[in-house]
Design an enzyme around this catalytic site. Structure first.
Site, PDB file in Angstrom:
ATOM      1  N   CYS A 201      50.333  54.650  34.417  1.00 25.65           N
ATOM      2  CA  CYS A 201      50.155  53.277  33.923  1.00 25.65           C
ATOM      3  C   CYS A 201      48.706  52.811  33.810  1.00 25.65           C
ATOM      4  CB  CYS A 201      50.925  52.314  34.801  1.00 25.65           C
ATOM      5  SG  CYS A 201      52.694  52.479  34.603  1.00 25.65           S
TER       6      CYS A 201
ATOM      7  N   GLY B 207      38.263  54.752  46.954  1.00 33.35           N
ATOM      8  CA  GLY B 207      38.594  56.174  46.879  1.00 33.35           C
ATOM      9  C   GLY B 207      38.053  56.789  45.603  1.00 33.35           C
TER      10      GLY B 207
ATOM     11  N   GLU C 284      58.372  45.982  33.119  1.00 32.06           N
ATOM     12  CA  GLU C 284      58.705  46.449  34.466  1.00 32.06           C
ATOM     13  C   GLU C 284      57.427  46.632  35.275  1.00 32.06           C
ATOM     14  OE1 GLU C 284      61.585  46.633  36.089  1.00 32.06           O
ATOM     15  OE2 GLU C 284      60.123  47.008  37.661  1.00 32.06           O
TER      16      GLU C 284
ATOM     17  N   LYS D 140      52.243  42.209  31.301  1.00 32.27           N
ATOM     18  CA  LYS D 140      52.259  43.570  31.851  1.00 32.27           C
ATOM     19  C   LYS D 140      50.860  44.209  31.763  1.00 32.27           C
ATOM     20  CE  LYS D 140      53.603  47.777  32.859  1.00 32.27           C
ATOM     21  NZ  LYS D 140      54.334  48.334  33.952  1.00 32.27           N
TER      22      LYS D 140
HETATM   23  C1  UDX Z   1      51.153  50.781  38.873  1.00 36.40           C
HETATM   24  C2  UDX Z   1      51.403  49.298  39.192  1.00 36.40           C
HETATM   25  O1  UDX Z   1      51.122  49.055  40.580  1.00 36.40           O
HETATM   26  C3  UDX Z   1      52.844  48.915  38.841  1.00 36.40           C
HETATM   27  O2  UDX Z   1      53.021  47.534  39.049  1.00 36.40           O
HETATM   28  C4  UDX Z   1      53.110  49.277  37.376  1.00 36.40           C
HETATM   29  O3  UDX Z   1      54.446  49.003  37.037  1.00 36.40           O
HETATM   30  C5  UDX Z   1      52.805  50.738  37.122  1.00 36.40           C
HETATM   31  O4  UDX Z   1      51.449  51.034  37.515  1.00 36.40           O
HETATM   32  P1  UDX Z   1      51.704  53.112  40.029  1.00 36.40           P
HETATM   33  O5  UDX Z   1      50.953  53.738  38.903  1.00 36.40           O
HETATM   34  O6  UDX Z   1      53.009  53.676  40.427  1.00 36.40           O
HETATM   35  O7  UDX Z   1      51.962  51.551  39.739  1.00 36.40           O
HETATM   36  O8  UDX Z   1      50.784  53.205  41.327  1.00 36.40           O
HETATM   37  P2  UDX Z   1      49.878  52.232  42.216  1.00 36.40           P
HETATM   38  O9  UDX Z   1      50.418  52.232  43.587  1.00 36.40           O
HETATM   39  O10 UDX Z   1      49.643  50.951  41.580  1.00 36.40           O
HETATM   40  O11 UDX Z   1      48.500  53.081  42.247  1.00 36.40           O
HETATM   41  C6  UDX Z   1      47.825  53.436  41.047  1.00 36.40           C
HETATM   42  C7  UDX Z   1      46.586  54.223  41.353  1.00 36.40           C
HETATM   43  O12 UDX Z   1      45.597  53.405  41.977  1.00 36.40           O
HETATM   44  C8  UDX Z   1      46.800  55.408  42.309  1.00 36.40           C
HETATM   45  O13 UDX Z   1      46.039  56.507  41.864  1.00 36.40           O
HETATM   46  C9  UDX Z   1      46.273  54.891  43.641  1.00 36.40           C
HETATM   47  O14 UDX Z   1      45.814  55.932  44.471  1.00 36.40           O
HETATM   48  C10 UDX Z   1      45.135  53.997  43.178  1.00 36.40           C
HETATM   49  N1  UDX Z   1      44.811  52.920  44.128  1.00 36.40           N
HETATM   50  C11 UDX Z   1      45.735  51.948  44.395  1.00 36.40           C
HETATM   51  C12 UDX Z   1      43.568  52.890  44.733  1.00 36.40           C
HETATM   52  O15 UDX Z   1      42.707  53.757  44.489  1.00 36.40           O
HETATM   53  N2  UDX Z   1      43.279  51.855  45.596  1.00 36.40           N
HETATM   54  C13 UDX Z   1      44.167  50.878  45.877  1.00 36.40           C
HETATM   55  O16 UDX Z   1      43.839  49.985  46.660  1.00 36.40           O
HETATM   56  C14 UDX Z   1      45.434  50.916  45.258  1.00 36.40           C
END
Ligand code: UDX
Length: 434
Positions: free
Chosen positions: A260, A253, A151, A204
């Site tokens: 994940c 950031g 997923e 994945k």
């Molecule tokens: C992630 C994957 O995107 C998703 O496909 C997988 O199924 C699960 O893991 P998620 O953990 O929900 O999803 O959040 P995501 O939006 O990917 O962000 C993860 C982390 O990266 C957050 O802490 C976010 O703040 C950070 N991030 C994301 C950044 O620092 N910069 C970015 O450009 C994008």
């Protein structure tokens, strides 16, 4: 189709609702009876965009039902999804004991041919492991097929992502199970990628590790930007215009958190190690992230030398906006480090789950931003909540002991920042001491 989903966590709950929305009869099995009762009443157990509406829509149309009873669920389903937790172990291995437990339970009730689909994020080789386990449990090979179907949903956008993903990956080893998956996913109208189970399992980890690496890469560029006077947002924007790079996941950031990326990057390194492959890039991405989340503490130590007794405000406890999840949130590491240096912490996040209070029982949790700022020496923005980007910056001048802002998510408008008497630190957009 009759479907059973085992586990009503993030992935299990959204999977259940996604299939229910498309007209399947879904039974979602969850061992936490409190969750079962809430969900059957239409009360969401996680904070997630559009979840409540979808849950109630599926309950009213009678396409979903939550239960503790795995026996009935397995017996009456054609397809069984496993969506249980696969937490990280201290040595970075993945703990698949919940998968084993569920497969053992399924073995008791497997009365006729069924497709068992693994949706949990599991190490490469788990599909084969599950097959072996079922055979050892005395199940005849013609009674089941096992699919690996990882997923890719993001928290905060989980419903949207499940229903409109970029691709659906299906690892299979029999035509019969492939056809069933094809039929099940047909109404989604999303590109299906059929492959070997091992490839599906790896896709994945490879996807998450790649995205995590992209974030660590732009964070290193951001740190350089601050030194040389370049603006990381312009750098990322111009890089992203190249279609081969893409603008996604280029936001600098204080690093990535969540359930994940931190776990899956480490798991991939371990899977590599076990197969004689050293993932140098992914190891570095992890290391960069571990340092990046402490950038605010480094800034403060340089500025104050001594943090003992200094009041610090943390805005944002969740690992990103749009969720109440605090797992591996950079703010947790920052708070821990600041407490170690003797700082006094006040925190505000309108959505963070109560779990935070058991991790840090001795910090002050405020009910609004203003209370959290009063008499503070510094405010650190840790989450990209809109409430923080919309903040009226004049209150910082008015309420804080010293109006120092560390914008760990680059959410404030630089134009606004420059209007006030603030000391402002960003991640790659420069520092402004007005
Ligand atoms: C992630 C994957 O995107 C998703 O496909 C997988 O199924 C699960 O893991 P998620 O953990 O929900 O999803 O959040 P995501 O939006 O990917 O962000 C993860 C982390 O990266 C957050 O802490 C976010 O703040 C950070 N991030 C994301 C950044 O620092 N910069 C970015 O450009 C994008």
């Amino acid at each position: 189709m009759n479907i059973c989903v085992i586990g009503a966590g993030y992935v299990g709950l959204i999977t259940s609702l996604g299939f229910a929305k498309h007209g399947n009869k879904v039974i979602c099995v969850e061992k936490d009876i409190e969750k079962v009762e809430k969900l059957n009443k239409g009360i969401p157990t996680i904070f997630e965009e559009n979840l409540e509406e979808l849950l109630n829509e599926c309950l009213i149309s009678n396409h979903i039902f939550f239960t503790k009873d795995i026996h009935h669920a397995v017996k009456s389903s054609d397809v069984i999804f496993i969506a249980v937790g696969t937490p990280e172990m201290d040595n970075w291995d993945v703990n698949i004991s919940q998968v084993t437990e569920v497969v053992n339970q399924i073995s008791y009730y497997l009365n006729e041919y069924k497709v068992i689909v693994n949706k949990s994020t599991v190490p490469v080789g788990t599909q084969k492991y599950v097959e072996k386990l079922l055979l050892e449990n005395g199940i005849s090979r013609d009674k089941f097929d096992i699919i690996s179907n990882p997923e890719f949903l993001r928290e905060g956008k989980a419903v949207h992502d499940f229903l409109n993903g970029d691709r659906i990956v299906v690892g299979y080893d029999s035509e019969k199970s492939k056809e069933i998956m094809e039929k099940l996913y047909e109404p989604f109208n999303i590109k299906l990628v059929f492959t070997q189970p091992e490839a599906a399992e790896l896709i994945k980890y490879a996807s998450n590790a790649f995205l995590a690496t992209k974030i660590s890469f732009i964070n290193e560029i951001a740190n350089l930007c601050n030194k040389v006077g370049a603006d990381v947002e312009t750098v990322a924007y111009a890089m992203g215009l190249d279609k081969r790079i893409s603008p996604e996941f280029m936001k600098a950031g204080i690093g990535f958190g969540g359930s994940c990326f931190p776990k899956d990057t480490k798991a991939l390194v371990r899977i590599g190690e076990k197969n004689g492959c050293d993932f140098k890039i992914v190891r570095s991405a992890i290391e960069v992230n571990e340092e990046q989340r402490l950038v605010p503490v480094r800034i403060l130590l340089e500025k104050f030398k001594e943090l003992k007794g200094k009041a610090m405000t943390i805005l944002g406890l969740t690992f990103k906006s749009g969720t109440n999840d605090i797992r591996e949130s950079p703010s947790l590491f920052i708070i821990k480090e600041l407490l170690r240096h003797g700082a006094i912490i006040k925190a505000y996040d309108s959505k963070a789950s109560n779990e935070i209070k058991s991790i840090f029982p001795d910090i002050t949790y405020c009910n609004n931003i203003i209370d959290s700022l009063v008499d503070s020496h510094c405010v650190i923005i840790c989450t990209d909540w809109e409430e923080f980007s919309a903040l009226d910056l004049s209150v910082l001048e008015e309420k804080m002991k010293s109006p120092i802002v560390i914008d760990g998510r680059n959410v404030l408008s630089l134009e606004e920042v420059k209007k006030y008497n603030l000391e402002y630190y960003s991640i790659g957009r420069g520092n402004y001491i007005n």
